[in-house]
Design a protein around this motif. Structure first.
Motif, short mmCIF file in Angstrom:
data_model
loop_
_atom_site.label_atom_id
_atom_site.label_comp_id
_atom_site.label_asym_id
_atom_site.label_seq_id
_atom_site.Cartn_x
_atom_site.Cartn_y
_atom_site.Cartn_z
N LEU A 94 32.20 36.20 46.07
CA LEU A 94 33.03 36.19 44.87
C LEU A 94 32.07 36.17 43.69
CD1 LEU A 94 35.98 33.69 45.54
CD2 LEU A 94 36.16 36.15 45.10
N THR A 95 32.00 37.27 42.93
CA THR A 95 30.96 37.39 41.92
C THR A 95 31.55 37.63 40.53
OG1 THR A 95 30.73 39.79 42.25
CG2 THR A 95 29.36 38.35 43.61
N ASN A 96 30.72 37.34 39.52
CA ASN A 96 31.14 37.53 38.14
C ASN A 96 29.92 37.90 37.31
OD1 ASN A 96 32.73 37.64 35.88
ND2 ASN A 96 33.32 35.48 35.90
N LEU A 97 30.17 38.50 36.16
CA LEU A 97 29.15 38.76 35.15
C LEU A 97 29.52 37.99 33.89
CD1 LEU A 97 28.39 42.60 35.29
CD2 LEU A 97 26.71 40.77 35.52
N SER A 98 28.62 37.16 33.39
CA SER A 98 28.88 36.43 32.16
C SER A 98 28.19 37.15 31.01
CB SER A 98 28.37 34.99 32.27
OG SER A 98 26.98 34.97 32.53
N PHE A 99 28.94 37.42 29.95
CA PHE A 99 28.42 38.13 28.78
C PHE A 99 28.40 37.20 27.58
CE2 PHE A 99 29.90 41.53 31.49
CZ PHE A 99 28.96 42.53 31.30
N ASP A 100 27.24 37.17 26.89
CA ASP A 100 27.12 36.43 25.64
C ASP A 100 26.83 37.42 24.53
OD1 ASP A 100 27.46 33.90 26.78
OD2 ASP A 100 25.36 33.83 27.37
N GLN A 141 27.74 42.86 43.75
CA GLN A 141 27.90 41.95 42.62
C GLN A 141 28.91 42.58 41.67
OE1 GLN A 141 26.60 38.96 42.54
NE2 GLN A 141 24.45 38.96 43.15
N GLY A 142 28.98 42.07 40.44
CA GLY A 142 29.87 42.65 39.46
C GLY A 142 30.98 41.71 39.06
N CYS A 143 32.06 42.28 38.50
CA CYS A 143 33.13 41.45 37.96
C CYS A 143 34.42 42.27 37.87
CB CYS A 143 32.75 40.92 36.58
SG CYS A 143 32.50 42.24 35.35
N ALA A 144 35.48 41.58 37.55
CA ALA A 144 36.75 42.22 37.21
C ALA A 144 37.05 41.90 35.74
CB ALA A 144 37.87 41.70 38.10
N ILE A 145 37.72 42.82 35.06
CA ILE A 145 38.08 42.64 33.66
C ILE A 145 39.48 42.02 33.59
CG2 ILE A 145 38.27 43.74 31.41
CD1 ILE A 145 35.51 43.97 32.74
N LYS A 146 39.61 40.89 32.92
CA LYS A 146 40.88 40.15 32.90
C LYS A 146 42.03 40.96 32.34
CE LYS A 146 39.20 35.39 32.63
NZ LYS A 146 39.14 34.16 31.80
N ASP A 147 41.81 41.63 31.21
CA ASP A 147 42.91 42.31 30.53
C ASP A 147 43.45 43.50 31.31
OD1 ASP A 147 42.63 40.49 28.52
OD2 ASP A 147 41.46 41.81 27.21
N SER A 148 42.55 44.25 31.93
CA SER A 148 42.95 45.50 32.58
C SER A 148 43.02 45.42 34.10
CB SER A 148 41.97 46.61 32.20
OG SER A 148 40.67 46.32 32.72
N GLY A 149 42.32 44.45 34.69
CA GLY A 149 42.26 44.37 36.15
C GLY A 149 41.27 45.34 36.75
N GLU A 150 40.56 46.11 35.92
CA GLU A 150 39.55 47.04 36.42
C GLU A 150 38.36 46.27 36.97
OE1 GLU A 150 38.83 49.27 32.91
OE2 GLU A 150 40.47 50.68 33.27
N ALA A 164 23.79 39.68 29.66
CA ALA A 164 24.63 39.67 30.86
C ALA A 164 23.86 39.08 32.03
CB ALA A 164 25.09 41.09 31.20
N LYS A 165 24.51 38.16 32.73
CA LYS A 165 23.86 37.51 33.87
C LYS A 165 24.82 37.44 35.06
CE LYS A 165 20.84 34.72 30.94
NZ LYS A 165 20.43 33.36 30.53
N ASN A 166 24.27 37.70 36.25
CA ASN A 166 25.06 37.62 37.47
C ASN A 166 25.28 36.17 37.89
OD1 ASN A 166 25.60 40.35 38.46
ND2 ASN A 166 23.39 40.57 38.62
N SER A 167 26.39 35.94 38.56
CA SER A 167 26.64 34.66 39.22
C SER A 167 27.62 34.92 40.35
CB SER A 167 27.19 33.61 38.25
OG SER A 167 28.45 34.03 37.75
#
Length: 199
Positions: free
Chosen positions: A33-39, A81-90, A184-187
């Motif tokens: 279960l992965t995410n990308l955090s953007f600052d 890795q990667g992420c999903a976009i909350k607004d679009s679900g992409e 952008a950092k992986n987690s």
């Protein structure tokens, strides 16, 4: 930076390999279960919030055991890795070759062992996909993301004979976004199953 990281990892592997340790080879598969955090780092528009997305990992493991309680466990895995976009679900899927090196403490519980582990990982990006479009990874300005990823991981699990089941969490340290607008950092979380061959 990359040269220093590679030198440290090579020295660690060679040091462990030359010590008096019992070596086992194994295979690993797992669910990520992965995410990308953007600052935001400038006055540009803020990117849509991200959330965790499912993925997988598969690869090979080496296990250097020093007695019954301590081991060094390097691995080479293909991981998403990667992420999903909350607004679009992409979803944004990134593909990596990862080299985690974990120090592993084993506490004997009788018929099983409790595993506590931690260590660095090095990742090399192979590319990716965003809604069917290719994602490029490399060192050039035209790349979507930098290829190099580096971070630390912690985890715990149980060992039954030659089988290890573990839950771990990786925290990316390196900024993989090549632009001047974001960091952008992986987690990610990983639930893995490892089988070690031999007695």
């Amino acid at each position: 930076m990359l040269r220093k990281v590679l030198v440290v990892i090579a020295v660690a592997i060679l040091t462990v390999g030359s010590a008096q340790a019992q070596f086992k080879f194994g295979v690993r598969a797992g669910f990520n279960l992965t995410n990308l955090s953007f600052d935001q780092e400038s006055g540009s528009l803020i990117r849509s919030d991200t959330k965790f997305k499912p993925g997988f990992q598969i690869g090979a493991v080496g296990d250097y055991s020093f007695g019954e309680s301590f081991a060094i466990q390097p691995a080479l895995v293909f991981a998403t890795q990667g992420c999903a976009i909350k607004d679009s679900g992409e979803t944004e899927n990134l593909y990596y070759l990862q080299l985690p090196i974990n120090a592993q403490y084993k506490l004997d519980l009788g018929k099983m062992k409790l595993l506590l582990q931690a260590g660095p990982y090095l990742g090399y990006g192979l590319g990716g996909k965003y809604e069917g479009e290719d994602i490029t990874m490399g060192g050039g300005d035209d790349a979507d993301y930098k290829a190099l990823d580096f971070g630390v991981g912690v985890g715990a699990g149980l060992q039954f004979g030659n089988i290890q089941a573990a839950l771990g969490y990786n925290i990316g340290i390196i900024d993989i976004d090549p632009s001047e607008y974001y960091s952008a950092k992986n987690s990610g979380l990983a639930l893995t199953l490892t089988y070690l061959f031999g007695k």
